[in-house]
Each structure stands twice: as C-alpha cells, then as structure tokens.
Design a protein around this motif. Structure first.
Motif, PDB file in Angstrom:
ATOM      1  N   LEU A  69      -7.536   0.951  -8.522  1.00 54.35           N
ATOM      2  CA  LEU A  69      -6.280   0.288  -8.175  1.00 54.35           C
ATOM      3  C   LEU A  69      -5.914   0.540  -6.713  1.00 54.35           C
ATOM      4  CD1 LEU A  69      -4.081  -1.390  -9.562  1.00 54.35           C
ATOM      5  CD2 LEU A  69      -2.817   0.719  -9.904  1.00 54.35           C
ATOM      6  N   LYS A  70      -6.126   1.780  -6.271  1.00 50.73           N
ATOM      7  CA  LYS A  70      -5.796   2.110  -4.881  1.00 50.73           C
ATOM      8  C   LYS A  70      -6.666   1.305  -3.923  1.00 50.73           C
ATOM      9  CE  LYS A  70      -5.942   6.680  -5.228  1.00 50.73           C
ATOM     10  NZ  LYS A  70      -5.901   8.065  -4.760  1.00 50.73           N
ATOM     11  N   VAL A  71      -7.946   1.209  -4.240  1.00 50.10           N
ATOM     12  CA  VAL A  71      -8.843   0.430  -3.382  1.00 50.10           C
ATOM     13  C   VAL A  71      -8.408  -1.036  -3.366  1.00 50.10           C
ATOM     14  CG1 VAL A  71     -11.199  -0.420  -3.141  1.00 50.10           C
ATOM     15  CG2 VAL A  71     -10.811   1.983  -3.648  1.00 50.10           C
ATOM     16  N   GLN A  72      -8.053  -1.554  -4.537  1.00 52.78           N
ATOM     17  CA  GLN A  72      -7.656  -2.955  -4.608  1.00 52.78           C
ATOM     18  C   GLN A  72      -6.429  -3.246  -3.748  1.00 52.78           C
ATOM     19  OE1 GLN A  72      -7.329  -3.233  -8.841  1.00 52.78           O
ATOM     20  NE2 GLN A  72      -9.279  -4.300  -9.075  1.00 52.78           N
ATOM     21  N   VAL A  73      -5.424  -2.377  -3.839  1.00 55.18           N
ATOM     22  CA  VAL A  73      -4.202  -2.658  -3.088  1.00 55.18           C
ATOM     23  C   VAL A  73      -4.447  -2.498  -1.588  1.00 55.18           C
ATOM     24  CG1 VAL A  73      -3.166  -0.350  -3.171  1.00 55.18           C
ATOM     25  CG2 VAL A  73      -1.710  -2.330  -3.024  1.00 55.18           C
ATOM     26  N   VAL A  83       0.834  -1.207   0.000  1.00 55.87           N
ATOM     27  CA  VAL A  83       0.000   0.000   0.000  1.00 55.87           C
ATOM     28  C   VAL A  83       0.868   1.257   0.000  1.00 55.87           C
ATOM     29  CG1 VAL A  83      -1.741   1.288   1.290  1.00 55.87           C
ATOM     30  CG2 VAL A  83      -1.836  -1.200   1.218  1.00 55.87           C
ATOM     31  N   MET A  84       1.891   1.249   0.888  1.00 56.07           N
ATOM     32  CA  MET A  84       2.660   2.462   1.144  1.00 56.07           C
ATOM     33  C   MET A  84       3.913   2.522   0.289  1.00 56.07           C
ATOM     34  SD  MET A  84       3.426   3.789   4.971  1.00 56.07           S
ATOM     35  CE  MET A  84       5.167   3.563   5.101  1.00 56.07           C
ATOM     36  N   GLY A  85       4.692   1.429   0.305  1.00 53.33           N
ATOM     37  CA  GLY A  85       5.964   1.429  -0.404  1.00 53.33           C
ATOM     38  C   GLY A  85       5.770   1.457  -1.912  1.00 53.33           C
TER      39      GLY A  85
END
Lengths: 318, 247
Positions: free
Chosen positions: A200-204, A43-45
């Motif tokens: 994509l953000k929601v998926q990750v 999510v972050m890296g």
C-alpha cells in the motif's frame, strides 16, 4: 456534488473575469502547485509517510517530456503517457527500498533521492543542458488552441486539478482510503486487520509521484523552458510546507496551501529585502495559531464565531 | 484446527518462547494463561504473523503458516484482537469496523460485508449508537468491543484474543465473557490469552499454563481451576497456605 459544482463555477468564473496575463499565469501556477501538494498529501497527510524529495518527480516529469519532445520530436500528447509511466516506474523502484524506512530515516532517504535527481539534472550536461537548462520546449496545442499563454492553460490545468480532486476524494472514501488512514495511525494494527502495508505504501508513493510528473509535464510545456533550480531541495520543502500549512489529510488543504505559498512571495515583493523575513514570519504565525493547517483552522474559527453569535443574545436577556 | 509443534520464538537473539506445542480443535475455547512476560502475547503474534522470527511448525487446517505475512493469515481465517486493542483512534467506529473487512471489500462480497456490519452492531449495540464517533473517544470497554467487532468483520474461523479483559471494570469483563460464550455457541473457535485466569478458565474448554516460554501444565479447564498449583500462582487463592511458615 454541490461542492464540485461550486468548484467548477469558481474556475469558469475566474477564467472569465481575470484577463491580465500575469494574473492568469499566477493562477495557473497555483493549479500546478496544487497537483504537487495533492500528491504529497496522499503520501504524507493520509498515509503518514514523509517525503522530502517530491520535487524530484516534478522535475523528472518535466525533463522526460521535454527531452522526448525536443530530441525525438514527439508530440507532447504522445510524450505524456510515456512520461507518466516512466516516472511511475522510477517512483516504484525508489519506493521499494525507501519505504522500508520510517520516520526521520525515511525523510533522509527521500531527501537524498531528491538531491541525486537534482544533481543529475545539473551535471548531465549533454542531455539536460546542465545549469542553463532546456529551451525551446514545444507548447501544448490542440487544433487551433495553444496552451502557452492566456486563459487556455489556465482552464487546462484547473480542469486537471478538478479531475484529480475527484479521483483523490473517491480514493479516500474507498477501502483504500481507509487503509491509508489506518497506516497513518499504526502500521502494526493495519497489518493485523489484513492490510498489506508495504504494498500500500509503495502504491500511494507511486500515485503521488505520477501526479507530480503530470504537474511537471504541464509546467514544462507551459513555460517552454526548464532548469534544475526549479526542482531543487527547496522546492521539495516548499511542497511539504504547502501540505502542512494547508492541512494534512485534507484535499482542500492542498489547494489552500498551494495558493498561499504561490501568492505570498508575489505579494511580499513590495517589501524588497525584508521579503523572506516576513514570509517566514507569516508561516510561523500560521503554524503557531493554526497548527492543524489553514483548512481546519479556518473552519474552527468559523464554528467558534457561529456558536458565539448564537449564545450572545442569551447573555443580553440575562 | 490449529496445531503448534515445538514452536520457538525470537526477538533478535533473545528467545521468548522455547518449544511450545498446543492444539485448538474446531468449536473450542482454549485459554492460555500465565504471568506477565511468560510469552502469551508473543505466541499470539507469532500465530497471526506479526512476529516472523520463529522456528517449529504451525499448522492451520491442513497447511503450514510458515513464511506467511499477516494479510495472508487473515485471509486464511485467523484474526487477532490485539493487546491494547490497537484501534485507529481518529477514525470513526464504522470505518474501524469496515477496515476489519478490508480483504473482503471487493465486488461480490461487498453486500455480505454490509450484512455483517449490521450483525456486528447487533452483537454490540453500543457500536451502533456511536458509529459516527471517533474510535478514540470511546470508553475502554467500548473500545474492546470495537476491537472484537473489527476482528470479526474478517469472518475468521479462529479468533485470537489478547487480554480482552485488560483494564476493564468487572461489569465490562462479565459482558465480554458473555460475548465470547455467544460466539462459541455460534460455532466460532477461540484462543484466549488472559491474565484474568479465573474468567478465562470459567468459559474455556481446555487451558494451557505458560511459564517462562514453556507450557508447564495443560488440561480441561475445570481441572486447571481446581489445580492447587494454578490456584496458588494464578487464582490468588490459598494465599495463607502459600505464605505460611515464612512469616
């Protein structure tokens, strides 16, 4: 392939050599923390979306599975898929409004989410047992093997870590991985090449949440006792620190970060009241001298010495 | 192919484009010229879906682009080479190109993508040389080529280019211009936004001149090149004529 074989060999060898139950448990905790760091690192890296509430998914995984097994008498194996799906849905619902935010605001939003979940654990006494937590969580069993003490939980957890590594590495090398990294650089540019950035953000985010729920499941059934403090704000911060210290956007960094942050407090016990000061000091020093994290930093040092060794003989000749 | 009718664009309450109509036909190069802040980039961002606050009609082929998100617009065959290139600097040249084909990287089309990858690297040989290098380490001209290559990887029917010559040496500008001509010969349709009006009009079929969010002039590129007003404002010719009587 070669790296994976070495990884398996190290796991098996460690399991054979280490026999002290305390050490084995510590190593198992490193594995659980690695799962947490790995999920957050995606999510972050990779995707560049900060989350200060990752411990909430860890806790939701632990509590969901515990409640299902204690109150409904489900087998933990039956509770597992239900737990993962449930936490996945929660992560999805949280991500929908949350990931419209970015930067500091996303940090604050996820922080608030973590707090809310923590206070639910703490205050919903009839269900969660409040402060005193839940006891009598059934340990995982498979036929005659119990995954509560000794080497069995060690192998189970590290086996799962190994599989998660493979999944994450394959994901990162795929088009999805490229898209995630592109998101980190510039959301606008990602959109311009045709990436559905919000999806994509929601998926990750859901992926990271489910991985944390898996870690929570393993934790709850191994320790057989959980209380809210394990999943508080400080734990979220600790997971973020694991990712940053280990190395952002590095699968192996998650492992190193988790290992360091799990082992360091144990080693520093001898310093008694100075423990926290030294702990903080070490983290600060690492961040100052290895700002890219342990993985990149150690590689740099290694390459530095390798190139020096090559140039040294030449200077002697001259 | 592409038709804009009375398009108005807004940034919050500020109106950046006030009623622009233009059309692009299959196989044409259209130049959109104008000074800084005239709204050229705004218009391209509107067409590519990056700016969603607009009114009016934008039709591509037979269908409207209203309410579509950027990925859907890329899917329909419009790709943008953004202003300032907007590459992904830490990622390799190859990964940047592959990202261009993001929407096509599924099952059947995969082999075709590999072929296109070769084709793009034939078009820009320097990208093949540097394929493993991080995109951020390329020179300005190479980055522009990468940005164009990335957009072409989506196999667009219409390519939107936002100031491809910006900040480049004359030699590089010439190279880019030649590439655009090659693309036109291969049947690509191009909408080109440029401050370098001379370079743009020389290869364009038709041109539009944008001023303060309005089209003030349009016509065949050759006519625009010869137009006194365009010369004065955008080609830097007859400077003396312009200043005479004031000094």
């Amino acid at each position: 392939m070669y790296k994976r074989l070495v990884f398996i060999a190290v796991i098996v060898l460690t399991g054979q050599v280490v026999s002290n139950p305390y050490d084995l448990q510590l190593l198992t905790f490193i594995g659980i923390n690695t799962l947490l760091a790995l999920g957050l690192n995606m999510v972050m890296g990779y995707a560049g979306q900060i989350s200060l509430g990752h411990a909430a998914f860890f806790g939701l995984g632990a509590y969901t599975s515990s409640l299902l097994t204690i109150h409904l008498d489900w087998s933990p194996w039956l509770a597992l898929p239900f737990t993962l799906v449930f936490v996945g849905i929660v992560a999805f619902l949280v991500a929908l409004p949350m990931l419209r935010l970015s930067g500091y605001y996303l940090g604050m939003g996820t922080l608030a989410f973590g707090m809310i979940v923590f206070f639910i654990f703490l205050q919903w006494r009839s269900l969660t047992g409040g402060d005193s937590g839940l006891i009598g969580i059934p340990p995982l069993t498979l036929g005659p093997i119990s995954f509560e003490f000794g080497a069995a939980p060690f192998y189970l957890v590290w086996g799962i870590v190994f599989l998660s590594f493979i999944v994450c590495e394959r994901l990162i090398d795929s088009r999805i991985g490229r898209a995630l990294r592109s998101l980190h650089d510039s959301e606008r540019a990602s959109a311009a090449v045709g990436i559905n950035t919000s999806r994509l953000k929601v998926q990750v985010f859901v992926f990271g949440g489910v991985l944390a729920a898996l870690a929570g499941f393993l934790y709850a059934h191994m320790v057989t006792f959980i209380s809210p403090q394990t999943f508080d704000f400080l734990m979220s911060v600790k997971i973020v620190t694991m990712v940053v210290i280990g190395g952002m956007a590095s699968v192996w960094g998650s492992l190193f970060g988790a290992a360091l942050l799990t082992l360091l407090p144990e080693w520093l016990h001898v310093f008694a009241e100075y423990e926290m000061i030294i702990y903080g000091l070490i983290l600060v020093v690492i961040m100052i001298f290895l700002p890219q994290g342990l993985t990149r930093g150690l590689l740099d040092i290694y390459e530095h010495f390798k190139s020096r060794r090559k140039t040294l003989p030449k200077s002697h000749e001259g | 192919m592409l038709r804009l009718r009375n398009v108005k664009c807004f940034y919050g309450r500020i109106q950046a484009i006030s009623g622009v109509s233009l059309s692009v036909r299959q196989g044409e190069i259209i130049a959109l010229i104008g000074a800084n802040g005239a709204g050229k980039s705004t218009l391209l961002q509107t067409i590519s879906g990056l700016l969603s606050t607009w009114e009016g009609e934008i039709e591509f082929g037979k269908s409207s682009l209203a309410g579509l998100k950027p990925p859907e617009i890329v899917q329909r065959g419009i790709s943008l080479v953004p202003e300032g290139r907007m590459l992904f600097p830490p990622m390799s040249v190859l990964d940047n190109l592959k990202l261009g084909a993001y929407l096509r990287y599924r099952g059947r089309e995969r082999n075709q993508v590999e072929k296109d990858l070769e084709e793009i690297q034939d078009l820009f040989p320097v990208l093949r040389e540097r394929s493993r290098q991080a995109a951020g380490t390329l020179s300005g001209g190479e980055q522009q080529m990468l940005a164009m290559g990335r957009a072409l990887m989506a196999r667009p029917k219409l390519l939107l280019l936002d100031e491809p010559s910006m900040g480049l040496a004359p030699f590089m500008v010439q190279l880019i211009v030649e590439t655009l001509q090659k693309l036109k010969e291969s049947g690509m349709t191009l909408l080109l936004v440029e401050q370098n009006a001379r370079a743009a009009l020389q290869i364009a079929d038709r041109g539009y001149v944008l001023e303060n969010g309005r089209i003030v002039l349009d016509g065949p590129a050759q006519e625009l090149l010869a137009d006194e007003e365009v010369k004065r404002a955008y080609l830097g010719k007859d400077y003396r004529e312009f200043t005479d009587g004031r000094m």
